[in-house]
Structure formats: C-alpha cells, structure tokens
Design a protein around this motif. Structure first.
Motif, PDB file in Angstrom:
ATOM      1  N   GLY B 106       5.208  94.756  79.797  1.00  0.00           N
ATOM      2  CA  GLY B 106       6.219  95.053  79.052  1.00  0.00           C
ATOM      3  C   GLY B 106       7.621  95.191  79.915  1.00  0.00           C
ATOM      4  N   PHE B 107       7.344  95.673  81.317  1.00  0.00           N
ATOM      5  CA  PHE B 107       8.322  95.837  82.030  1.00  0.00           C
ATOM      6  C   PHE B 107       8.972  94.501  82.448  1.00  0.00           C
ATOM      7  N   ALA B 108       7.705  93.680  82.599  1.00  0.00           N
ATOM      8  CA  ALA B 108       8.111  92.309  82.972  1.00  0.00           C
ATOM      9  C   ALA B 108       9.097  91.529  82.318  1.00  0.00           C
ATOM     10  N   THR B 109       9.148  91.801  80.907  1.00  0.00           N
ATOM     11  CA  THR B 109      10.170  91.138  80.088  1.00  0.00           C
ATOM     12  C   THR B 109      11.598  91.433  80.262  1.00  0.00           C
ATOM     13  N   LEU B 110      11.767  92.632  80.798  1.00  0.00           N
ATOM     14  CA  LEU B 110      13.135  93.283  81.072  1.00  0.00           C
ATOM     15  C   LEU B 110      13.493  92.577  82.282  1.00  0.00           C
ATOM     16  N   ARG B 111      12.556  92.492  83.401  1.00  0.00           N
ATOM     17  CA  ARG B 111      12.968  92.006  84.551  1.00  0.00           C
ATOM     18  C   ARG B 111      13.188  90.498  84.400  1.00  0.00           C
ATOM     19  N   LEU B 112      12.445  89.697  83.569  1.00  0.00           N
ATOM     20  CA  LEU B 112      12.979  88.266  83.245  1.00  0.00           C
ATOM     21  C   LEU B 112      14.286  88.222  82.725  1.00  0.00           C
ATOM     22  N   THR B 113      14.346  89.254  81.790  1.00  0.00           N
ATOM     23  CA  THR B 113      15.847  88.967  81.148  1.00  0.00           C
ATOM     24  C   THR B 113      16.966  89.046  81.993  1.00  0.00           C
ATOM     25  N   VAL B 114      16.685  90.124  82.949  1.00  0.00           N
ATOM     26  CA  VAL B 114      17.841  90.499  83.983  1.00  0.00           C
ATOM     27  C   VAL B 114      17.864  89.316  85.126  1.00  0.00           C
ATOM     28  N   GLU B 115      16.798  88.638  85.426  1.00  0.00           N
ATOM     29  CA  GLU B 115      16.700  87.715  86.377  1.00  0.00           C
ATOM     30  C   GLU B 115      17.393  86.428  85.518  1.00  0.00           C
ATOM     31  N   ALA B 116      16.966  86.202  84.484  1.00  0.00           N
ATOM     32  CA  ALA B 116      17.729  84.913  83.837  1.00  0.00           C
ATOM     33  C   ALA B 116      18.925  85.057  83.422  1.00  0.00           C
ATOM     34  N   VAL B 117      19.825  86.342  83.170  1.00  0.00           N
ATOM     35  CA  VAL B 117      21.109  86.564  83.110  1.00  0.00           C
ATOM     36  C   VAL B 117      21.828  86.442  84.711  1.00  0.00           C
ATOM     37  N   ALA B 118      21.045  87.083  85.770  1.00  0.00           N
ATOM     38  CA  ALA B 118      21.604  86.848  87.023  1.00  0.00           C
ATOM     39  C   ALA B 118      21.888  85.348  87.553  1.00  0.00           C
ATOM     40  N   SER B 119      20.716  84.655  87.282  1.00  0.00           N
ATOM     41  CA  SER B 119      20.788  83.211  87.595  1.00  0.00           C
ATOM     42  C   SER B 119      21.210  82.450  86.706  1.00  0.00           C
ATOM     43  N   GLY B 120      21.966  82.833  85.583  1.00  0.00           N
ATOM     44  CA  GLY B 120      22.699  81.987  84.476  1.00  0.00           C
ATOM     45  C   GLY B 120      21.686  81.038  83.974  1.00  0.00           C
ATOM     46  N   SER B 121      20.212  81.257  84.046  1.00  0.00           N
ATOM     47  CA  SER B 121      19.402  80.274  83.579  1.00  0.00           C
ATOM     48  C   SER B 121      19.287  80.439  81.959  1.00  0.00           C
ATOM     49  N   THR B 122      18.259  79.810  81.430  1.00  0.00           N
ATOM     50  CA  THR B 122      17.963  80.082  80.117  1.00  0.00           C
ATOM     51  C   THR B 122      17.518  81.417  79.576  1.00  0.00           C
ATOM     52  N   ARG B 123      17.928  81.845  78.545  1.00  0.00           N
ATOM     53  CA  ARG B 123      17.614  83.243  78.235  1.00  0.00           C
ATOM     54  C   ARG B 123      16.416  83.069  77.015  1.00  0.00           C
TER      55      ARG B 123
END
Lengths: 213, 213
Positions: B106-123
């Motif tokens: 579950g925590f991985a989804t939060l991490r993915l969101t943060v990484e996606a925002v940071a890299s400006g990639s698709t959310r």
C-alpha cells in the motif's frame, strides 16, 4: 528578509565562511533535485559548491543533516505569519505550506520522507521540516489563546494533522504545476479548508451525538 | 473472500490464463518492492512470473497499468465496508486505509504518486488507487444519506480530503513499523479522527462566526 544573504551580511566577522555556507546550501538543493536521494553525496555537493569536502564537514556531520538544512534555508517563510486573527494566521500558514509543497524544493522534503519510510532508513532527514511546520501552527494557536480567542487545546494536534494532511493531498493532486496553479487558486483552496476546520478548534463547538448510535 | 485466488477459481473456462494473471500481479508487486519504480520493467516481471513477455502484454499495455493493477489486486478490502452507521463505516474505511498504507504494498502507491509528481511523469499510475479510496468514501456517504442520516453534501469532498490526508500523515509518521503498530492503536487513532471530523459531515453543524472578523 531573513534569507541567507541577509544572514550572511549580519555576520561581519566571517563573511567568507557565511558565503561558503550559502553556496553549499544552494549546491545541496540543486544536487538533490538533479540526482535524488540515492545520488546525493557530500562529495558531489562540495564539487558543485566549489569548496573542499572538509569545509562541508566542518559544518555538517553527514549528508542527511546537510540536506535538511538546505531545504530549511529555502523555507524561511514558514513561521513568518502574524495577521492578528486565528483564521487569518491559519490561512497564511496553509498558503505557505501549499506553496512550499508546490515548489520542487519543498516537494523534495515530502519525497525524502516517503523514501526514508520506504527504505526503513533514518527519518531525522525530514522530521526537522515537519517539526518546523508543526511548531509554526503551535505558535499561531498559542497567540490566538493569548488574544482570548476560544481555542480548544484538546483538538489542536488533530486539526493541524487534518489541515496539513489535506494540503499534502492537494499538492499530490496538483503536482508541481506551479504556473497552472495561480496564487488566487492557492489562496481560495486554503480559505475553504480553514473555514471548514476552524469550528473544530474553537471551544464552543461540541460534536453532536451520533444519530446512528 | 474476494481475493485473486477466489476470482481465479470463478473462471472455470480459463484457469490457466487466470493463474498466469495472478502470478504476474504477484511478481509485479515483488519486483516493485525490490527494485523501486525506476527498476521496474515488464521484462523483469515476466521473468519473475515465469511467463513470456507477450503474455504480460496480452493483458497490460504498459508497465504503469500493470503496476497499479497489481497494487489494486492486493487491496480488495478497501470497499468492503458496511457497518450500518456512517460513523462505523468511516472508522472502518479509515482503518482499512491506514492498514493499507502501513503495508509495504500500500505504501508503494504513495511512493509511486510522489515519484510521479517529482519526475513530472504520468500520474495515471496512482490515480486508480486514489480514485478507489475516494469512491469507497462516496459509497459510504451515499448509503448514510439513503438511511436518512443528515449528511451535508457541501462538505463531503473536503472532509474526505482531511480524513485521508490525516491518515497519510499518520502513516508517514509511523513508518512501516507494522509490528509496533498494534491493531488497537490503529483503530483508536481512526476513531479519534472520525469523531473529530464527523460533525463537519452532518447538516446541523454550522460553522460559528469567526470571533476575530
């Protein structure tokens, strides 16, 4: 006002060291934004700042301390809030925090926290920033109580958690589209949020009995 | 109940394909937890699942879709909430979400969101999960309104944002210390939070005038 440049000018005895500190802090931020947490090293920061590694170690014992200090140096505005009313102060705090998170440097603290949790590593990196936000809210609430606003000490911590949590959700939903997120949008979102939560901070609001119990 | 294994058994016509899907989803989670977003590839997942790359592509057009599906497959409990009262449902939803975030998957989804925002990639990677949590809250509130509980439609979205935001703050503060975080602690924290916010969801609570205005 209150930024690193002014601070450097205020230390007339050692301008060179203050200047080096400033350059190191700036380099640390740039290094983190470019390489992320895993690629962030004291070596890289020293090279980028044009100073020796030992100069960095004179002031910062390790990379994590340096990273959090550099973020804090760019976020001085967090505590600069005193509008004269609890509502005004909470809106100002919220706007500061949302702006902070919509900026790559501020967002980096959230990313660092998440990475630290995921890797199970030390979280001292980011508790500095989180503590600062929490302390700023504490000051605002203490000042409201001093002014005689009916602040309820029993709900403070949880309401602040809701406020900062909702702001973090907003930042995650918006991403770093700072240009698309106009100042007016940021302020409107924060006013709405504060007006929702403010009643929970004031003594005279008691939760009604749950109709389903 | 409602997990992937049961779902596989329910497709009697094509057990082999369902079994392969299950293996791919499990492999995707393990691959992500081990390698993070940057090291996550369809290739690696196929190898780990013991299937050909084309088998993966038959069902998932790209790695992001696969990743979010695999997280969703492990979080079926999100919507399984119906206690008979709005308060009970909100506590159950909150407990589900906090447990979800305290778990590495579950925590991985939060991490993915943060990484996606940071890299400006698709959310798109994570909006699936966020939407699911939001939809679960929407269902709970719609059911409360049907039962005649005085739900205020004007505050719903913001209160849910505060609730989920505060839970995210809790998960970030606790880290993934699932063993240290006992079931009783999780439930108590969620009850406290829901009891704080519940009045804001009910029609008869109006914010009092701001004393400082």
């Amino acid at each position: 006002m209150g930024d690193g440049v002014t601070a450097a000018r205020r230390s007339p005895g050692r301008p060179r060291r203050a200047d080096a500190e400033r350059r190191i802090l700036d380099a640390a931020i740039d290094e983190y934004l470019e390489r992320g947490a895993s690629g962030f090293t004291i070596d890289g920061v020293a090279r980028r700042a044009g100073v020796g590694k030992s100069t960095v170690y004179l002031r910062w014992p390790d990379r994590d301390t340096l990273l959090v200090d550099s973020v804090l140096a760019r976020s001085r505005a967090i505590e600069d809030v005193d509008t004269g009313s609890l509502r005004g102060d909470l809106v100002a705090l919220s706007v500061n925090m949302l702006r902070f998170l919509l900026d790559p440097v501020g967002f980096a603290t959230l990313r660092l926290t998440v990475e630290a949790v995921a890797s199970g590593s030390t979280r001292e990196v980011t508790t500095g920033v989180a503590d600062r936000h929490r302390r700023a809210a504490g000051l605002v609430l203490a000042r409201a109580a001093e002014r005689g606003e009916p602040v309820n000490p029993g709900t403070q911590a949880r309401v602040v958690e809701c406020l900062y949590g909702a702001i973090t959700m907003k930042a995650l939903a918006h991403g770093l589209e700072t240009d698309a997120t106009s100042e007016a949008t940021i302020v409107a979102a924060c006013v709405e949020l504060v007006d929702l939560l403010l009643p929970l901070l004031l003594e005279h609001v008691r939760p009604p009995p749950d109709p389903a119990r």
